[in-house]
Design an enzyme around this catalytic site. Structure first.
Site, PDB file in Angstrom:
ATOM      1  CG  ASP A   1       6.898  51.215  -4.585  1.00  0.00           C
ATOM      2  OD1 ASP A   1       7.451  50.328  -3.918  1.00  0.00           O
ATOM      3  OD2 ASP A   1       5.896  51.000  -5.300  1.00  0.00           O
TER       4      ASP A   1
ATOM      5  CE  LYS B   1       8.883  48.178  -3.293  1.00  0.00           C
ATOM      6  NZ  LYS B   1       7.803  47.739  -2.379  1.00  0.00           N
TER       7      LYS B   1
ATOM      8  CG  LEU C   1       7.538  35.139  10.539  1.00  0.00           C
ATOM      9  CD1 LEU C   1       7.552  34.355  11.852  1.00  0.00           C
ATOM     10  CD2 LEU C   1       6.840  34.322   9.449  1.00  0.00           C
TER      11      LEU C   1
ATOM     12  CE  LYS D   1       6.318  48.095  -6.494  1.00  0.00           C
ATOM     13  NZ  LYS D   1       4.939  48.506  -6.131  1.00  0.00           N
TER      14      LYS D   1
ATOM     15  CB  VAL E   1       4.189  39.494   2.834  1.00  0.00           C
ATOM     16  CG1 VAL E   1       4.473  38.473   1.737  1.00  0.00           C
ATOM     17  CG2 VAL E   1       3.617  40.777   2.228  1.00  0.00           C
ATOM     18  N   GLY E   2       4.729  37.641   5.293  1.00  0.00           N
ATOM     19  CA  GLY E   2       5.298  36.403   5.822  1.00  0.00           C
ATOM     20  C   GLY E   2       4.272  35.565   6.563  1.00  0.00           C
TER      21      GLY E   2
ATOM     22  N   GLY F   1      -4.039  52.347   5.940  1.00  0.00           N
ATOM     23  CA  GLY F   1      -2.866  51.490   5.820  1.00  0.00           C
ATOM     24  C   GLY F   1      -2.336  51.358   4.405  1.00  0.00           C
TER      25      GLY F   1
END
Length: 440
Positions: free
Chosen positions: A203, A107, A12, A207, A15-16, A189
């Site tokens: 990263d 991912k 949570l 993907k 995104v959650g 951020g």
């Protein structure tokens, strides 16, 4: 109306919490669109007392995601934890083994375990959806998995990391150093406290590995990607690119070649007037080239709570609309057991133009030596420029910038290696690929 689709969310964070909030706020609309209500009935998170801006008072809490996957009375397990191993791996594996549908934005998990998980899901007849795992809110997974059926895809490429794109954009527009832009990205951020995973290209590589499998029907090969990050891109490179009519972007590129599938992540010079050059800040863009459709370019938010939650919700909605027992679209676009072994292309055969920056000692014969080494390796030069002393420090150094015509990477690397043996090079040479528009 059909019974509610019962959701369990593991994680949570940004995104959650955004996902839970959207489902609660738009419950009636989702029920009408999907033909059944979507209900969050179980969650797991580290801190039960944290204010996430959403009412979870009627939801069952579990101490960990694995318990949630094993015990919760749910239809869909939503994994928003992150990481390729640990709790994320164990909980998704447990949910699939139990026969639950799974939605994930992870991912790294898919890059290393996607084929195995796809096999389990297809054996169980359940859905494993992961639109949010690549390029945030851009529906590139659905496009490759469903919309482009019948097309033969030749290349997939794009900007897939918002942190790197933000840094390169700020360097160009404000003349800031890489270090200063990274510090600002961390403050806002956009970059983690330890940014290595993003700025070194990992990263993007995860993907790209997923997109490669969807595009070409090979098993995922996350460790067979030529990888270069942006840490050695200087403001001088940014300015030189602009003067030459280019902009530097970190691209992930996968394409068919005569020797296999080529996967590469690296800084690239793209023409200033190209669409992908206009993609700034944390925005992502993915292009797909195919024989029937031609080129499809999708641009949109690559990260952030709402953008990622939107893709996760789209995956949940697809599950809500699906009919029990209906034919499932293969998880990776092709039946997992029929995916071909990955055959890595010979990267050294990559052909294209190159930007080469050399800092050299200011002495007689250097310019001619550099040009000679290029000629020895059959490299045709489009331009060769020697920077004036006033732009450089210390004053006994010069910068030579070369732009090649289309040539082979192996030739470029051999020429640069030969120059490094001459004794006049100062520091490391810079080599950046140039992507020019395809000829009609």
């Amino acid at each position: 109306m059909a019974d509610a689709l019962k959701i369990g969310i593991a994680g949570l964070g940004t995104v959650g919490a955004a996902l839970a909030r959207i489902i609660q706020q738009r419950g009636d609309e989702l029920a009408a669109t999907c033909g059944r209500p979507i209900r969050i009935v179980a969650v797991s998170a580290r801190d039960r007392t944290k204010d996430r801006g959403v009412d979870l008072s009627g939801v069952e809490w579990f101490d960990g995601p694995v318990d949630l996957a094993h015990k919760a009375d749910i239809d869909v397990f939503v994994e928003l934890i992150g990481g390729s191993e640990g709790a994320a791996n164990a909980s998704v594996r447990a949910a699939l083994a139990r026969g639950l549908h799974v939605v994930t934005a992870n991912k790294a998990l898919l890059a290393y375990h996607g084929v195995e998980f796809a096999e389990i899901a297809e054996e169980k007849g359940t859905l494993l959806n992961f639109e949010a795992a690549v390029a945030g809110g851009i529906p590139v997974i659905k496009a490759l998995r469903e919309s482009l059926t019948g097309n033969t895809i030749s290349r997939v490429y794009g900007i897939m990391n918002g942190t790197c794109n933000y840094i390169l954009t700020r360097m160009e527009k404000e003349g800031l150093s890489f270090a200063d832009c990274l510090k600002e990205a961390q403050r806002l951020g956009y970059a983690e406290a330890d940014p290595a995973f993003d700025i070194e290209g990992n990263d993007t590589a995860h993907k790209l590995a997923i997109l490669t499998t969807l595009a070409f029907g090979h098993r995922i090969a996350a460790d067979d990607i030529h990888l270069e990050g942006i840490t050695n891109i200087s403001i001088e490179d940014i300015r030189a690119a602009s003067e030459l009519g280019y902009r530097i972007k970190l691209l992930g590129v996968a394409q068919r070649t005569d020797t296999g599938i080529e996967q590469r992540v690296h800084p690239t010079m793209v023409p200033l007037d190209s669409v992908i050059a206009q993609v700034d800040g944390v925005t992502n863009a993915v292009a797909i080239e195919s024989d029937i459709l031609g080129e499809l370019l999708m641009v949109g938010p690559g990260a952030g709570g709402n953008a990622t939650a939107s893709s996760v919700l789209g995956d949940i909605a697809d599950i809500a609309k699906s009919q029990p027992g209906a034919q499932r679209v293969p998880v990776l676009g092709h039946p997992a057991k029929q995916l071909k072994p990955y055959q890595k292309a010979q990267m050294r055969l990559h052909s294209g133009g190159y930007f080469i920056r050399l800092t050299v000692q200011d002495r007689t014969g250097v310019f001619a030596s550099v040009a000679g080494r290029m000629a020895e390796n059959n490299i045709s030069l489009e331009s060769i420029v020697q920077r004036s002393k006033q732009h450089l420090s210390p004053s006994d150094h010069q910068t030579i910038i070369l732009v090649t015509h289309a040539t082979k990477e192996d030739s470029v690397r051999k020429a640069v290696a030969a120059i490094q043996t001459e004794g006049y090079l100062v520091g490391e040479p810079q080599v950046i690929r140039i992507e020019r528009p395809k000829e009609d």
